[in-house]
Enzyme design. Structure first.
Site, PDB file in Angstrom:
ATOM      1  N   CYS A 267       8.699  36.547 -19.398  1.00 28.88           N
ATOM      2  CA  CYS A 267       8.876  35.407 -20.317  1.00 28.88           C
ATOM      3  C   CYS A 267       7.547  34.859 -20.836  1.00 28.88           C
ATOM      4  O   CYS A 267       7.534  34.075 -21.781  1.00 28.88           O
ATOM      5  CB  CYS A 267       9.660  34.300 -19.631  1.00 28.88           C
ATOM      6  SG  CYS A 267      11.258  34.864 -19.060  1.00 28.88           S
TER       7      CYS A 267
ATOM      8  N   HIS B  20       8.535  27.616 -23.010  1.00 33.81           N
ATOM      9  CA  HIS B  20       9.511  28.701 -22.854  1.00 33.81           C
ATOM     10  C   HIS B  20      10.879  28.066 -22.586  1.00 33.81           C
ATOM     11  O   HIS B  20      11.000  27.162 -21.771  1.00 33.81           O
ATOM     12  CB  HIS B  20       9.090  29.610 -21.704  1.00 33.81           C
ATOM     13  CG  HIS B  20      10.172  30.553 -21.280  1.00 33.81           C
ATOM     14  ND1 HIS B  20      10.851  31.326 -22.192  1.00 33.81           N
ATOM     15  CD2 HIS B  20      10.705  30.830 -20.062  1.00 33.81           C
ATOM     16  CE1 HIS B  20      11.761  32.035 -21.548  1.00 33.81           C
ATOM     17  NE2 HIS B  20      11.697  31.756 -20.262  1.00 33.81           N
TER      18      HIS B  20
ATOM     19  N   ASN C 117      18.083  31.636 -22.913  1.00 31.94           N
ATOM     20  CA  ASN C 117      16.756  32.122 -22.522  1.00 31.94           C
ATOM     21  C   ASN C 117      16.536  33.505 -23.144  1.00 31.94           C
ATOM     22  O   ASN C 117      17.195  34.471 -22.758  1.00 31.94           O
ATOM     23  CB  ASN C 117      16.698  32.183 -20.989  1.00 31.94           C
ATOM     24  CG  ASN C 117      15.352  32.656 -20.465  1.00 31.94           C
ATOM     25  OD1 ASN C 117      14.545  33.232 -21.195  1.00 31.94           O
ATOM     26  ND2 ASN C 117      15.119  32.429 -19.191  1.00 31.94           N
TER      27      ASN C 117
HETATM   28  O1  UT7 Z   1      12.819  32.684 -17.836  1.00 35.90           O
HETATM   29  C1  UT7 Z   1      12.169  33.027 -16.654  1.00 35.90           C
HETATM   30  C2  UT7 Z   1      12.114  31.923 -15.718  1.00 35.90           C
HETATM   31  N1  UT7 Z   1      13.449  31.597 -15.268  1.00 35.90           N
HETATM   32  C3  UT7 Z   1      13.721  30.348 -15.001  1.00 35.90           C
HETATM   33  O2  UT7 Z   1      12.902  29.491 -15.245  1.00 35.90           O
HETATM   34  C4  UT7 Z   1      15.036  30.035 -14.365  1.00 35.90           C
HETATM   35  C5  UT7 Z   1      14.816  29.047 -13.264  1.00 35.90           C
HETATM   36  N2  UT7 Z   1      16.020  28.701 -12.532  1.00 35.90           N
HETATM   37  C6  UT7 Z   1      17.022  27.977 -13.064  1.00 35.90           C
HETATM   38  O3  UT7 Z   1      17.008  27.646 -14.225  1.00 35.90           O
HETATM   39  C7  UT7 Z   1      18.119  27.493 -12.128  1.00 35.90           C
HETATM   40  O4  UT7 Z   1      17.735  27.745 -10.802  1.00 35.90           O
HETATM   41  C8  UT7 Z   1      19.492  28.145 -12.414  1.00 35.90           C
HETATM   42  C9  UT7 Z   1      20.059  27.629 -13.724  1.00 35.90           C
HETATM   43  C10 UT7 Z   1      19.359  29.648 -12.451  1.00 35.90           C
HETATM   44  C11 UT7 Z   1      20.474  27.763 -11.306  1.00 35.90           C
HETATM   45  O5  UT7 Z   1      20.571  26.332 -11.216  1.00 35.90           O
HETATM   46  P1  UT7 Z   1      20.449  25.618  -9.792  1.00 35.90           P
HETATM   47  O6  UT7 Z   1      20.638  24.194 -10.012  1.00 35.90           O
HETATM   48  O7  UT7 Z   1      19.150  26.081  -9.179  1.00 35.90           O
HETATM   49  O8  UT7 Z   1      21.698  26.174  -9.054  1.00 35.90           O
HETATM   50  P2  UT7 Z   1      21.774  26.928  -7.659  1.00 35.90           P
HETATM   51  O9  UT7 Z   1      21.324  28.339  -7.821  1.00 35.90           O
HETATM   52  O10 UT7 Z   1      21.106  26.081  -6.623  1.00 35.90           O
HETATM   53  O11 UT7 Z   1      23.330  26.911  -7.414  1.00 35.90           O
HETATM   54  C12 UT7 Z   1      24.055  25.696  -7.201  1.00 35.90           C
HETATM   55  C13 UT7 Z   1      25.514  25.997  -7.050  1.00 35.90           C
HETATM   56  C14 UT7 Z   1      25.795  27.145  -6.093  1.00 35.90           C
HETATM   57  O12 UT7 Z   1      26.995  26.866  -5.405  1.00 35.90           O
HETATM   58  P3  UT7 Z   1      26.964  26.276  -3.921  1.00 35.90           P
HETATM   59  O13 UT7 Z   1      26.217  27.267  -3.091  1.00 35.90           O
HETATM   60  O14 UT7 Z   1      26.248  24.945  -4.031  1.00 35.90           O
HETATM   61  O15 UT7 Z   1      28.408  26.142  -3.591  1.00 35.90           O
HETATM   62  C15 UT7 Z   1      26.019  28.336  -7.004  1.00 35.90           C
HETATM   63  O16 UT7 Z   1      26.850  29.310  -6.418  1.00 35.90           O
HETATM   64  O17 UT7 Z   1      26.041  26.427  -8.332  1.00 35.90           O
HETATM   65  C16 UT7 Z   1      26.709  27.679  -8.177  1.00 35.90           C
HETATM   66  N3  UT7 Z   1      26.544  28.432  -9.423  1.00 35.90           N
HETATM   67  C17 UT7 Z   1      27.417  28.337 -10.447  1.00 35.90           C
HETATM   68  N4  UT7 Z   1      28.558  27.638 -10.603  1.00 35.90           N
HETATM   69  C18 UT7 Z   1      29.204  27.763 -11.783  1.00 35.90           C
HETATM   70  C19 UT7 Z   1      25.540  29.264  -9.761  1.00 35.90           C
HETATM   71  N5  UT7 Z   1      25.748  29.750 -11.008  1.00 35.90           N
HETATM   72  C20 UT7 Z   1      26.913  29.191 -11.447  1.00 35.90           C
HETATM   73  C21 UT7 Z   1      27.633  29.294 -12.646  1.00 35.90           C
HETATM   74  N6  UT7 Z   1      28.767  28.574 -12.774  1.00 35.90           N
HETATM   75  N7  UT7 Z   1      27.234  30.066 -13.674  1.00 35.90           N
END
Ligand code: UT7
Length: 327
Positions: free
Chosen positions: A112, A253, A284
């Site tokens: 990225c 980004h 993204n």
């Molecule tokens: O471009 C390169 C750089 N990339 C980035 O900068 C991405 C950086 N990361 C992020 O933007 C975030 O970490 C994400 C958007 C990928 C994820 O958000 P988060 O707030 O960190 O969520 P999480 O991974 O901590 O997941 C929270 C909950 C989980 O459920 P439990 O374990 O709390 O029950 C996931 O299973 O959300 C769940 N979850 C979803 N639920 C509905 C994860 N993806 C989804 C989804 N829909 N698509």
């Protein structure tokens, strides 16, 4: 010598995939995607439309915008994580498609951060006097490496391409005032496509496990992204001798609105007034993202000649970087 952006071009494929479309594909919701990421929809390349096809479209617009022809281009630097093929460089496919027969062309892989890396490399060639006109292209067909069964990643990414023509500044604009590049190989496992390289060629077995698709440890990446982009942004401002309050727009980004909002708080720059984002509409798009947002901001009449901009990016590698540019 000041190196300036003399032309800009972007391309987004026609097909749009909304959060509601994704609700029918994996267990997710428009509400989760919107609140956790800020994304509402993304563009997806057509069947058979390649990363180099999209790149060539953006490049042709950038050339026209700069008032030059493809034959004027001496160098093509192309950033992508989704090359048409492993070999040869996607930059060579673009060279042929646009007819830049006098250029030499190569790819850069900085995920990225690819736009900041590719632009900084091209800037060095121009400053060294080796080339006069460089075309920097970033193109991503992320839909091809997305695991459409993995809700943690498939809701994030979109396809698109962007390009700039770089030359020595002709007027008194300062152009690229600073560029700072960083990487840390300690974190190679956080964002990865495991197979298809020399370490683990593609096999029926690893394809069956979807290990030829992109995998991300989202939470860990998130934690590192904010601090890294803030510190490299400050470093770029200092190197340029520009105060943060002189920045018209930060164009970060486009990965996650919560990341962007944290950067805004830490830089003490108002999110609505001093950040330009198009994440809700494009998702993204990795290396293509900053210029896709810049082109929109220019089109909307939000940026004028003489404005100072701060670009910051972060991605797989890990890589990160920032650039201060006077347009
Ligand atoms: O471009 C390169 C750089 N990339 C980035 O900068 C991405 C950086 N990361 C992020 O933007 C975030 O970490 C994400 C958007 C990928 C994820 O958000 P988060 O707030 O960190 O969520 P999480 O991974 O901590 O997941 C929270 C909950 C989980 O459920 P439990 O374990 O709390 O029950 C996931 O299973 O959300 C769940 N979850 C979803 N639920 C509905 C994860 N993806 C989804 C989804 N829909 N698509």
């Amino acid at each position: 010598m000041n190196v300036a952006i003399q032309g800009l071009g972007t391309y987004l494929p026609e097909r749009i995939l909304t959060n509601h479309d994704l609700e029918a594909m994996v267990e997710t919701s428009d509400e989760w995607i919107t609140t956790r990421t800020g994304i509402k929809e993304r563009h997806i390349a057509a069947e058979g439309e390649t990363a180099s096809d999209m790149a060539a479209k953006a490049a042709n617009i950038a050339l026209e915008n700069a008032g030059i022809t493809a034959e004027d281009v001496d160098l093509i630097v192309l950033g992508t994580i989704t090359p048409d093929q492993q070999l040869p460089a996607t930059a060579c496919f673009v060279q042929e498609k646009i007819g830049a027969k006098n250029a030499f062309a190569f790819d850069v892989q900085a995920a990225c951060t690819g736009f900041i890396y590719a632009t900084s490399i091209a800037e060095q060639y121009i400053k060294a006097g080796t080339v006069k006109t460089a075309l920097v292209v970033n193109t991503e067909k992320l839909s091809a490496v997305t695991n459409w069964e993995d809700r943690e990643t498939c809701v994030l990414f979109g396809d698109g391409a962007s390009a700039v023509v770089l030359q020595e500044a002709t007027g008194d604009e300062k152009g690229i005032m600073s560029s700072i590049l960083k990487s840390d190989g300690k974190y190679t496992d956080l964002l990865r496509i495991e197979t298809g390289g020399s370490n683990e060629p593609v096999t029926a077995e690893n394809v069956g496990e979807n290990r030829h698709k992109m995998m991300m440890s989202g939470r860990e990446v998130f934690k590192l992204a904010v601090g890294s982009m803030v510190s490299v942004g400050k470093e770029a401002l200092e190197a340029a001798g520009v105060d943060v309050n002189e920045i018209k727009y930060v164009i970060p980004h486009q990965a996650n609105m919560r990341i962007i909002s944290s950067i805004s708080s830490k830089l003490k720059l108002d999110l609505d007034e001093h950040f330009y984002n198009n994440l809700p509409r494009v998702g993204n798009t990795s290396s293509a993202s900053i210029l896709l947002a810049l082109a929109e901001a220019i089109e909307a009449g939000k940026i004028e000649k003489g404005d100072k901009l701060l670009f910051v990016a972060f991605g797989g590698g890990l890589t990160w970087g920032a650039m201060v540019v006077e347009i």
